[in-house]
Motif scaffolding. Structure first.
Motif, PDB file in Angstrom:
ATOM      1  N   PHE A 291      18.380 -40.767  -7.393  1.00 48.81           N
ATOM      2  CA  PHE A 291      17.855 -39.323  -7.459  1.00 48.81           C
ATOM      3  C   PHE A 291      17.243 -38.605  -8.180  1.00 48.81           C
ATOM      4  N   PHE A 292      17.263 -38.780  -9.427  1.00 46.71           N
ATOM      5  CA  PHE A 292      16.796 -38.205 -10.379  1.00 46.71           C
ATOM      6  C   PHE A 292      15.042 -38.783 -10.084  1.00 46.71           C
ATOM      7  N   ASN A 293      14.610 -38.954  -9.741  1.00 48.08           N
ATOM      8  CA  ASN A 293      12.685 -39.939  -9.534  1.00 48.08           C
ATOM      9  C   ASN A 293      12.623 -38.548  -8.735  1.00 48.08           C
ATOM     10  N   SER A 294      13.585 -38.099  -8.297  1.00 47.63           N
ATOM     11  CA  SER A 294      12.643 -36.530  -7.190  1.00 47.63           C
ATOM     12  C   SER A 294      13.037 -35.109  -8.667  1.00 47.63           C
ATOM     13  N   VAL A 295      13.352 -35.586  -9.218  1.00 46.58           N
ATOM     14  CA  VAL A 295      13.371 -34.819 -10.533  1.00 46.58           C
ATOM     15  C   VAL A 295      11.774 -34.890 -11.611  1.00 46.58           C
ATOM     16  N   LEU A 296      11.351 -36.254 -11.803  1.00 46.90           N
ATOM     17  CA  LEU A 296      10.111 -37.017 -12.299  1.00 46.90           C
ATOM     18  C   LEU A 296       8.805 -36.400 -11.288  1.00 46.90           C
ATOM     19  N   ASN A 297       9.361 -37.080 -10.085  1.00 48.52           N
ATOM     20  CA  ASN A 297       7.906 -36.906  -9.228  1.00 48.52           C
ATOM     21  C   ASN A 297       6.974 -36.486  -9.391  1.00 48.52           C
ATOM     22  N   PRO A 298       7.666 -34.375  -9.356  1.00 47.80           N
ATOM     23  CA  PRO A 298       6.527 -33.250  -9.771  1.00 47.80           C
ATOM     24  C   PRO A 298       5.785 -32.899 -11.104  1.00 47.80           C
ATOM     25  N   ILE A 299       6.930 -34.286 -11.920  1.00 47.78           N
ATOM     26  CA  ILE A 299       6.473 -34.398 -13.627  1.00 47.78           C
ATOM     27  C   ILE A 299       5.723 -35.224 -13.550  1.00 47.78           C
ATOM     28  N   LEU A 300       5.556 -36.186 -12.951  1.00 51.52           N
ATOM     29  CA  LEU A 300       4.720 -37.095 -13.160  1.00 51.52           C
ATOM     30  C   LEU A 300       3.622 -37.066 -13.192  1.00 51.52           C
ATOM     31  N   TYR A 301       3.373 -37.129 -11.319  1.00 46.66           N
ATOM     32  CA  TYR A 301       2.424 -36.712 -10.281  1.00 46.66           C
ATOM     33  C   TYR A 301       1.014 -36.002 -10.319  1.00 46.66           C
ATOM     34  N   VAL A 302       1.835 -34.607 -10.408  1.00 42.57           N
ATOM     35  CA  VAL A 302       1.491 -33.473 -10.396  1.00 42.57           C
ATOM     36  C   VAL A 302       1.473 -32.445 -11.594  1.00 42.57           C
ATOM     37  N   VAL A 303       2.565 -31.920 -12.384  1.00 45.31           N
ATOM     38  CA  VAL A 303       2.474 -30.985 -13.634  1.00 45.31           C
ATOM     39  C   VAL A 303       1.537 -31.502 -14.430  1.00 45.31           C
ATOM     40  N   VAL A 304       1.886 -33.243 -14.150  1.00 46.85           N
ATOM     41  CA  VAL A 304       0.774 -33.433 -15.816  1.00 46.85           C
ATOM     42  C   VAL A 304      -0.583 -33.903 -15.559  1.00 46.85           C
ATOM     43  N   GLY A 305      -0.589 -33.568 -13.985  1.00 40.62           N
ATOM     44  CA  GLY A 305      -2.592 -33.726 -13.774  1.00 40.62           C
ATOM     45  C   GLY A 305      -3.584 -32.518 -13.677  1.00 40.62           C
ATOM     46  N   LYS A 306      -4.351 -32.471 -14.544  1.00 40.90           N
ATOM     47  CA  LYS A 306      -5.514 -31.525 -14.625  1.00 40.90           C
ATOM     48  C   LYS A 306      -5.927 -31.050 -13.573  1.00 40.90           C
ATOM     49  N   ASN A 307      -6.078 -31.544 -12.922  1.00 38.92           N
ATOM     50  CA  ASN A 307      -6.664 -30.322 -11.163  1.00 38.92           C
ATOM     51  C   ASN A 307      -5.265 -29.926 -11.347  1.00 38.92           C
ATOM     52  N   PHE A 308      -4.297 -30.692 -11.385  1.00 35.43           N
ATOM     53  CA  PHE A 308      -3.307 -29.534 -10.427  1.00 35.43           C
ATOM     54  C   PHE A 308      -2.808 -27.856 -11.172  1.00 35.43           C
ATOM     55  N   ARG A 309      -3.063 -28.402 -12.869  1.00 40.44           N
ATOM     56  CA  ARG A 309      -2.742 -27.286 -14.152  1.00 40.44           C
ATOM     57  C   ARG A 309      -4.224 -26.349 -13.727  1.00 40.44           C
ATOM     58  N   LYS A 310      -4.515 -26.513 -13.288  1.00 41.49           N
ATOM     59  CA  LYS A 310      -6.408 -25.552 -13.221  1.00 41.49           C
ATOM     60  C   LYS A 310      -6.120 -25.460 -12.162  1.00 41.49           C
TER      61      LYS A 310
END
Length: 345
Positions: A291-310
């Motif tokens: 279930f820790f993957n549900s914590v990693l998903n927003p970090i790896l797929y979204v928060v790290v993403g340049k478009n999301f940060r923008k």
């Protein structure tokens, strides 16, 4: 507290077995496990709510990738929102106090959204594969309407895979007045259910994500060979793709390995209480670790993403601007009222 094999729970499937009824186990460190589940739940809720807020409140419409990521965050949010019930269950030494309905609902939501989360990762991988490997073809598959249909299919598949959980999850109180929440299936149905979960819940997703990852890495390698500028622009993407696959493997491979070993123990292919106990202990740990993957998903797929940060920065600026405008309006009105009062006096 000594637990019989029929009272050893699992979030996504049943660990119980009548064949090993003579083997008893004590699940160690239940307090630490309950705390760990609560930490995952809190972090998962915070991260995924943040992701959904950025996508929902931002003025610009979501792209295809963001539609998948938004649904992924929604699935992870639902999953982590129901984990506290299981944390209390573990903290109470596997004594379920929330009733039969919540037993079914909690396990259905956790089971359904775990599968949905995996398949939204599949959709993200396919989208990136089409964008990087076949950028000029398959345009229809990269339109918002197609993406929304794909998300509906994933939610439907997750619900379909959860039907046995909805129907056969039950509560039972033993002689020591301990109520367990378990999956009540006969051996044949249980084996079929487990094989379906292993196939659709892991084999198909991991094969699809691995295929897309290999193709994406090859495409990025060819592009980087074209020039230093392209290499700098796509270096983060090259790093992110294998990291995402590695995170998925680390979180879910041990869980499914334990699921297979549980089948071997249940049907006496590998007999013995020692083997059963080791599998029971490991199954508990890796079930919650997955279930820790549900914590990693927003970090790896979204928060790290340049478009999301923008988008996040733009949203914060938008909120700050509104707050400043509201404050100035209130200040102006207050000043005007004060001046009017002075004139009348």
């Amino acid at each position: 507290m000594a637990l019989s094999p029929t009272s050893i729970p699992a979030n996504l499937s049943n660990d119980s077995t009548q064949q090993n009824s003579l083997c008893s186990t004590d699940i160690p460190y239940v307090g630490m496990i309950a705390t760990y589940i609560m930490i995952i739940s809190v972090l998962g809720i915070i991260f995924n709510v943040f992701v959904l807020m950025v996508f929902f409140f931002h003025k610009k419409p979501c792209t295809v990738a963001e539609i998948y990521l938004g649904n992924l965050a929604g699935a992870d949010l639902l999953l982590t929102s129901f984990l506290p019930f299981w944390a209390v269950y573990v903290g109470n030494k596997f004594n379920w106090t929330f009733g039969k309905t919540m037993c079914r609902l909690t396990n259905t939501v956790i089971h359904m959204n775990a599968n949905c989360s995996n398949y939204f990762l599949v959709l993200v991988s396919i989208d990136r594969y089409l964008a990087l490997v076949h950028p000029l073809s398959h345009e229809t598959m990269r339109r918002p309407g197609f993406a929304k249909c794909g998300c509906l299919l994933v939610w439907g598949l997750g619900l379909l895979l959860s039907v046995p959980t909805i129907v056969y999850r039950k509560t039972q109180t033993d002689y020591s007045n301990v109520t367990i929440c378990f999956l009540d299936l006969d051996d044949k149905t249980y084996l079929t259910f487990q094989l379906v979960l292993i196939t659709f819940g892991f084999v198909i997703p991991i094969c699809t994500i691995s295929f897309c990852t290999v193709k994406i890495l090859k495409a990025l390698k060819n592009r980087m060979a074209e020039g230093v500028h392209a290499q700098k622009m796509e270096n983060k993407a090259t790093t992110l793709v294998p990291v995402v696959l590695l995170a998925f493997l680390i979180c879910w491979v041990p869980f499914h390995v334990m699921r297979i070993l549980s089948l071997l123990s249940r049907f006496k292919i590998v007999p013995g209480c020692d083997f059963y106990r080791n599998v029971a202990y490991s199954r508990q740990f890796f079930s919650y670790f997955a279930f820790f993957n549900s914590v990693l998903n927003p970090i790896l797929y979204v928060v790290v993403g340049k478009n999301f940060r923008k988008k996040a920065k733009e949203l914060f600026k938008q909120w700050n601007t509104k707050r400043f405008t509201t404050t100035m309006t209130l200040y102006t009105r207050t000043t005007q009222m004060s001046m009017l009062q002075q004139k009348t006096s």
